[in-house]
Design an enzyme around this catalytic site. Structure first.
Site, short mmCIF file in Angstrom:
data_model
loop_
_atom_site.label_atom_id
_atom_site.label_comp_id
_atom_site.label_asym_id
_atom_site.label_seq_id
_atom_site.Cartn_x
_atom_site.Cartn_y
_atom_site.Cartn_z
N ARG A 230 54.33 19.84 54.08
CA ARG A 230 53.13 20.05 54.91
C ARG A 230 53.58 20.68 56.22
NH1 ARG A 230 50.70 19.71 50.95
NH2 ARG A 230 49.05 18.26 50.34
N GLU A 259 47.65 26.38 59.05
CA GLU A 259 47.35 27.23 57.89
C GLU A 259 45.87 27.23 57.48
OE1 GLU A 259 49.98 25.15 54.98
OE2 GLU A 259 48.17 24.78 53.82
N HIS A 291 51.25 28.58 50.79
CA HIS A 291 51.08 27.25 50.15
C HIS A 291 50.89 27.40 48.64
CE1 HIS A 291 49.74 22.91 51.21
NE2 HIS A 291 50.32 22.94 50.03
P1 NAD Z 1 56.25 11.38 46.59
O1 NAD Z 1 55.23 10.43 47.08
O2 NAD Z 1 56.73 11.27 45.18
O3 NAD Z 1 57.54 11.34 47.53
C1 NAD Z 1 57.49 11.36 48.92
C2 NAD Z 1 58.75 10.66 49.42
O4 NAD Z 1 58.77 10.80 50.84
C3 NAD Z 1 58.80 9.16 49.08
O5 NAD Z 1 60.03 8.84 48.47
C4 NAD Z 1 58.65 8.49 50.43
O6 NAD Z 1 59.38 7.26 50.52
C5 NAD Z 1 59.27 9.55 51.34
N1 NAD Z 1 58.94 9.38 52.74
C6 NAD Z 1 57.89 8.69 53.28
N2 NAD Z 1 58.01 8.69 54.63
C7 NAD Z 1 59.13 9.38 54.92
C8 NAD Z 1 59.81 9.69 56.14
N3 NAD Z 1 59.34 9.27 57.33
N4 NAD Z 1 60.96 10.41 56.08
C9 NAD Z 1 61.46 10.81 54.88
N5 NAD Z 1 60.88 10.52 53.71
C10 NAD Z 1 59.74 9.82 53.72
O7 NAD Z 1 55.64 12.84 46.86
P2 NAD Z 1 56.05 14.20 46.13
O8 NAD Z 1 55.20 14.38 44.92
O9 NAD Z 1 57.52 14.31 46.03
O10 NAD Z 1 55.48 15.27 47.21
C11 NAD Z 1 56.08 15.41 48.48
C12 NAD Z 1 55.18 16.27 49.34
O11 NAD Z 1 55.12 17.60 48.82
C13 NAD Z 1 53.69 15.83 49.33
O12 NAD Z 1 53.44 14.85 50.30
C14 NAD Z 1 52.97 17.11 49.66
O13 NAD Z 1 52.77 17.16 51.06
C15 NAD Z 1 53.95 18.22 49.26
N6 NAD Z 1 53.43 19.10 48.19
C16 NAD Z 1 53.42 20.44 48.40
C17 NAD Z 1 52.98 21.31 47.40
C18 NAD Z 1 52.97 22.81 47.58
O14 NAD Z 1 52.28 23.51 46.82
N7 NAD Z 1 53.74 23.37 48.50
C19 NAD Z 1 52.54 20.78 46.20
C20 NAD Z 1 52.59 19.39 46.01
C21 NAD Z 1 53.04 18.55 47.01
#
Ligand code: NAD
Length: 329
Positions: A230, A259, A291
């Protein structure tokens, strides 16, 4: 069930239209984003379906509730754009927690390789028969240290990919995953030791501007930074300062703080008023994409499938396994 889909593009129909027919749902696509001005379009629908750059605040939740809308279907994983607390007891908020972590991780790796080896710029040069390679010297990933912030589904997929390059991987996550085959370090150590950093944590109050002037000052000179999570994880002004001070080898951004209203749109004939975005696009070592980390056939099919399963569960009174509840997701 009648569902209003906001912020749609032609590609959204590709999976949703035929699948919704199978479920017997009546769906209505509009191009407009969901915001205060467009929320009234939801009248007469049972649910609205929104995407990453739509938002639903507390006032809008009250309006939706009054109109008889029962649910917000997020066709994405992140839910920072909906006031979850305000929705409690009024609207169900259902999301797609996981669709294809590999889609996003592979895109993050593609960004890293592109900014590091300048393939995007080389493509432009060779098309003009400029075969000069000046300025395109990259760095081997082999035996370098990669810092992965957030070891959830996408972070772990990224770790698997980076291991293929024989990189040394370190990670930071406040909730370490005991089954993740990775060395956890503090955020500060990760900033200091990494040659590349890839962000895979959600946007929360704790992670907003995780990359800021202080954390940038800890990083190695020549660091590569990739953000597919994000935009607001990075303080854009601090990033620009760091780029001007030549601290970065390269930066890949699939997401950007401001964005909303720009990404996914064709603004090529307009004057861009966002000076930070214009500044960022001017750096030769910054790659910005709109994105699109999720944008594969497999991921979009899975998004449509889960979104409509969520709607079906609501309609038939089944357990709402993908409901977002305050403090519990
Ligand atoms: P997920 O919930 O499986 O994993 C997120 C991880 O981040 C968890 O292990 C959590 O413990 C950790 N986390 C929480 N707080 C934190 C902190 N302060 N510091 C470090 N780590 C922390 O989520 P995911 O499916 O792996 O997705 C991750 C992110 O990717 C989503 O939140 C979303 O914003 C982003 N995303 C982007 C796209 C894209 O098209 N670019 C698509 C899907 C998701």
């Amino acid at each position: 069930m009648k569902i209003l889909f906001y912020n749609t593009k032609p590609y959204d129909r590709y999976w949703f239209e035929p699948m919704a027919k199978d479920y017997g749902f009546s769906i209505h696509f509009v191009e407009m984003r969901c915001d205060e001005e467009t929320v009234s379009l939801a009248a007469g629908h049972d649910a609205i379906c929104i995407f990453v750059n739509d938002y639903v605040n507390a006032d809008m939740i009250d309006k939706l509730h009054e109109m008889g809308v029962r649910a917000i279907l997020l066709r994405c994983a992140g839910f920072n754009n909906v006031d979850i607390r305000a929705a409690e007891g009024k609207l169900h908020v259902l999301r797609v927690p996981s669709y294809s972590p590999e889609a996003v991780a592979e895109f993050a790796a593609a960004m890293l390789l592109t900014v590091n080896r300048y393939t995007h710029r080389a493509y432009g040069r060779t098309r003009d028969f400029n075969m000069n390679i000046n300025g395109f010297m990259g760095m081997n990933l082999y035996q370098k240290t990669a810092g992965v912030v957030g070891t959830g589904k996408i972070g772990q997929a990224m770790i698997r990919i980076l291991k293929g390059f024989r990189m040394h991987i370190i990670a930071y996550d406040p909730y370490p995953n005991p089954s993740a085959d990775v060395q956890y370090v503090s955020l500060e150590e990760l900033m200091k030791q990494s040659d590349i950093i890839s962000l895979h944590c959600p946007l929360t109050d704790d992670t907003r501007h995780l990359i800021n002037q202080k954390t940038i000052s800890l990083m190695k000179k020549g660091i590569y930074l990739v953000n597919t999570s994000r935009g607001a994880l990075i303080d854009t002004e601090a990033l620009i300062d760091g780029l001007l001070e030549k601290r970065f080898g390269g930066v890949g951004l699939d997401v950007y703080e401001e964005e909303e209203g720009v990404f996914y749109e064709d603004r090529s004939n307009e004057i861009i008023m966002d000076e930070n975005l214009v500044r960022l696009t001017s750096f030769p070592n910054v790659l910005i994409t709109s994105h699109m980390g999720f944008f594969t056939k497999e991921a979009t099919q899975a998004i449509a499938q889960t979104t409509l399963e969520n709607a079906y569960a609501l309609e038939t009174g089944k357990e709402l396994v993908n409901e977002v509840l305050p403090g519990r997701s």
